[in-house]
Design an enzyme around this catalytic site. Structure first.
Site, PDB file in Angstrom:
ATOM      1  N   HIS A   1       0.854  -1.194   0.000  1.00  0.00           N
ATOM      2  CA  HIS A   1       0.000   0.000   0.000  1.00  0.00           C
ATOM      3  C   HIS A   1       0.889   1.244   0.000  1.00  0.00           C
ATOM      4  O   HIS A   1       1.963   1.244   0.605  1.00  0.00           O
ATOM      5  CB  HIS A   1      -0.920  -0.011   1.221  1.00  0.00           C
ATOM      6  CG  HIS A   1      -1.963   1.060   1.154  1.00  0.00           C
ATOM      7  ND1 HIS A   1      -1.695   2.364   1.494  1.00  0.00           N
ATOM      8  CD2 HIS A   1      -3.249   1.034   0.740  1.00  0.00           C
ATOM      9  CE1 HIS A   1      -2.791   3.091   1.299  1.00  0.00           C
ATOM     10  NE2 HIS A   1      -3.750   2.306   0.841  1.00  0.00           N
TER      11      HIS A   1
ATOM     12  N   GLU B   1      -3.875   2.468  -7.138  1.00  0.00           N
ATOM     13  CA  GLU B   1      -4.287   3.553  -6.253  1.00  0.00           C
ATOM     14  C   GLU B   1      -3.372   4.757  -6.468  1.00  0.00           C
ATOM     15  O   GLU B   1      -2.290   4.836  -5.868  1.00  0.00           O
ATOM     16  CB  GLU B   1      -4.178   3.108  -4.794  1.00  0.00           C
ATOM     17  CG  GLU B   1      -5.041   1.904  -4.456  1.00  0.00           C
ATOM     18  CD  GLU B   1      -5.327   1.838  -2.967  1.00  0.00           C
ATOM     19  OE1 GLU B   1      -6.483   2.005  -2.585  1.00  0.00           O
ATOM     20  OE2 GLU B   1      -4.383   1.644  -2.191  1.00  0.00           O
TER      21      GLU B   1
HETATM   22  P1  PGA Z   1      -9.598   6.142   0.568  1.00  0.00           P
HETATM   23  O1  PGA Z   1      -8.424   5.069   0.762  1.00  0.00           O
HETATM   24  O2  PGA Z   1     -10.753   5.415  -0.080  1.00  0.00           O
HETATM   25  O3  PGA Z   1      -9.931   6.615   1.955  1.00  0.00           O
HETATM   26  O4  PGA Z   1      -9.066   7.217  -0.307  1.00  0.00           O
HETATM   27  C1  PGA Z   1      -8.172   4.080  -0.191  1.00  0.00           C
HETATM   28  C2  PGA Z   1      -6.940   3.291   0.143  1.00  0.00           C
HETATM   29  O5  PGA Z   1      -5.943   3.900   0.567  1.00  0.00           O
HETATM   30  O6  PGA Z   1      -6.917   2.062   0.015  1.00  0.00           O
END
Ligand code: PGA
Length: 265
Positions: free
Chosen positions: A98, A170
């Protein structure tokens, strides 16, 4: 039929075991009546609550994920957690790489790669997170960053094993995280921006693992996905789910995203 993986990344947001159990049960109850054929749903609570949440959702349609793990089975590794402990808690998935781990805790691709390989060896499904920062995007490096992270984090993973891997794209600038994005306005990727990145990732996966395997690895979108924008994102062919932070903490916010995936099967 398209299939989807919708995951809730609870981060360090629900701090007490009883609150996590309550929130997990509410989600499990909210989705149990749904026809989730082709839609896998998981939540990733904090480690302290992992086992209790696992027990609470046992037998429901909701699956359990961990937010991280170490790449060794056991031993003197203060502060780390073994994949066997995750399995004992009932985990199916584990989030790896992540951007908060990469950027705040300095995890690099070689390190993440060891975890990906260990998770696969143990029968856990890694959700490998990748994505560029605002600065990298502005410099035109989006594809390069995604390619480097994919190649490095998936080094030596066999095509056969890719059947158990989920990719989460992401973009760091879209993640609702003021710590990571102190100077930029946080906004969800537009469907066009997300589509472009997902097509690039799909192409990379197909080139590397062939159409049969690379063509079906689920690619989640993550970064401020919510009930209002999920339908627009999930209808895009190469967006096969979502990794959701803030909007996964409450059943009322999370359920519509799951239903949006169902509507796109
Ligand atoms: P968020 O986080 O939906 O709060 O932007 C997503 C993530 O970091 O997996």
């Amino acid at each position: 039929m398209r299939s989807f993986v919708i995951g809730g990344n609870w981060k360090m947001q629900i701090l007490k075991v009883d609150e996590a159990v309550k929130a997990a049960k509410a989600i499990a109850d909210a989705i149990n009546g749904l026809d989730l054929t082709g839609v896998d749903v998981f939540i990733a609570p904090s480690f302290n609550a992992l086992y209790s949440v696992g027990q609470a959702i046992k037998g429901s349609k909701l699956k359990l994920a961990a937010q991280n793990m170490y790449f060794r089975d056991n031993g003197a590794f203060t502060g780390e957690i073994s994949p066997d402990s995750l399995l004992d808690a009932g985990c199916t998935y584990v989030l790896l790489g992540h951007s908060e781990r990469r950027r705040i805790f300095n995890e690099d691709d070689a390190y993440i790669n060891q975890k990906v390989k260990k998770a696969l060896e143990k029968g856990l499904k890694p959700v490998l997170c990748i994505g560029e920062t605002a600065k990298e995007r502005a410099q035109g490096k989006t594809d390069e960053v995604n390619k480097t992270q994919l190649a490095g984090s998936l080094a030596d993973v066999l095509p056969e094993q890719m059947k158990n891997v989920v990719i989460a794209y992401e973009p760091v600038w879209a993640i609702n995280n003021k710590f990571l994005n102190p100077d930029t306005e946080i906004k969800t990727a537009t469907p066009e921006q997300a589509e472009e990145a997902h097509i690039f990732i799909r192409k990379w996966l197909v080139e590397k693992y062939g159409q049969e395997i690379g063509g079906v690895v689920p690619i989640q979108y993550g970064g401020s996905m919510n009930a209002a924008n999920s339908a627009g994102l999930l209808k895009i062919v190469d967006i096969n789910g979502g990794l959701i932070g803030g909007a996964s903490l409450k059943a009322a916010d999370f359920k519509p995203i799951i239903e949006a995936a169902m509507g796109n099967k």
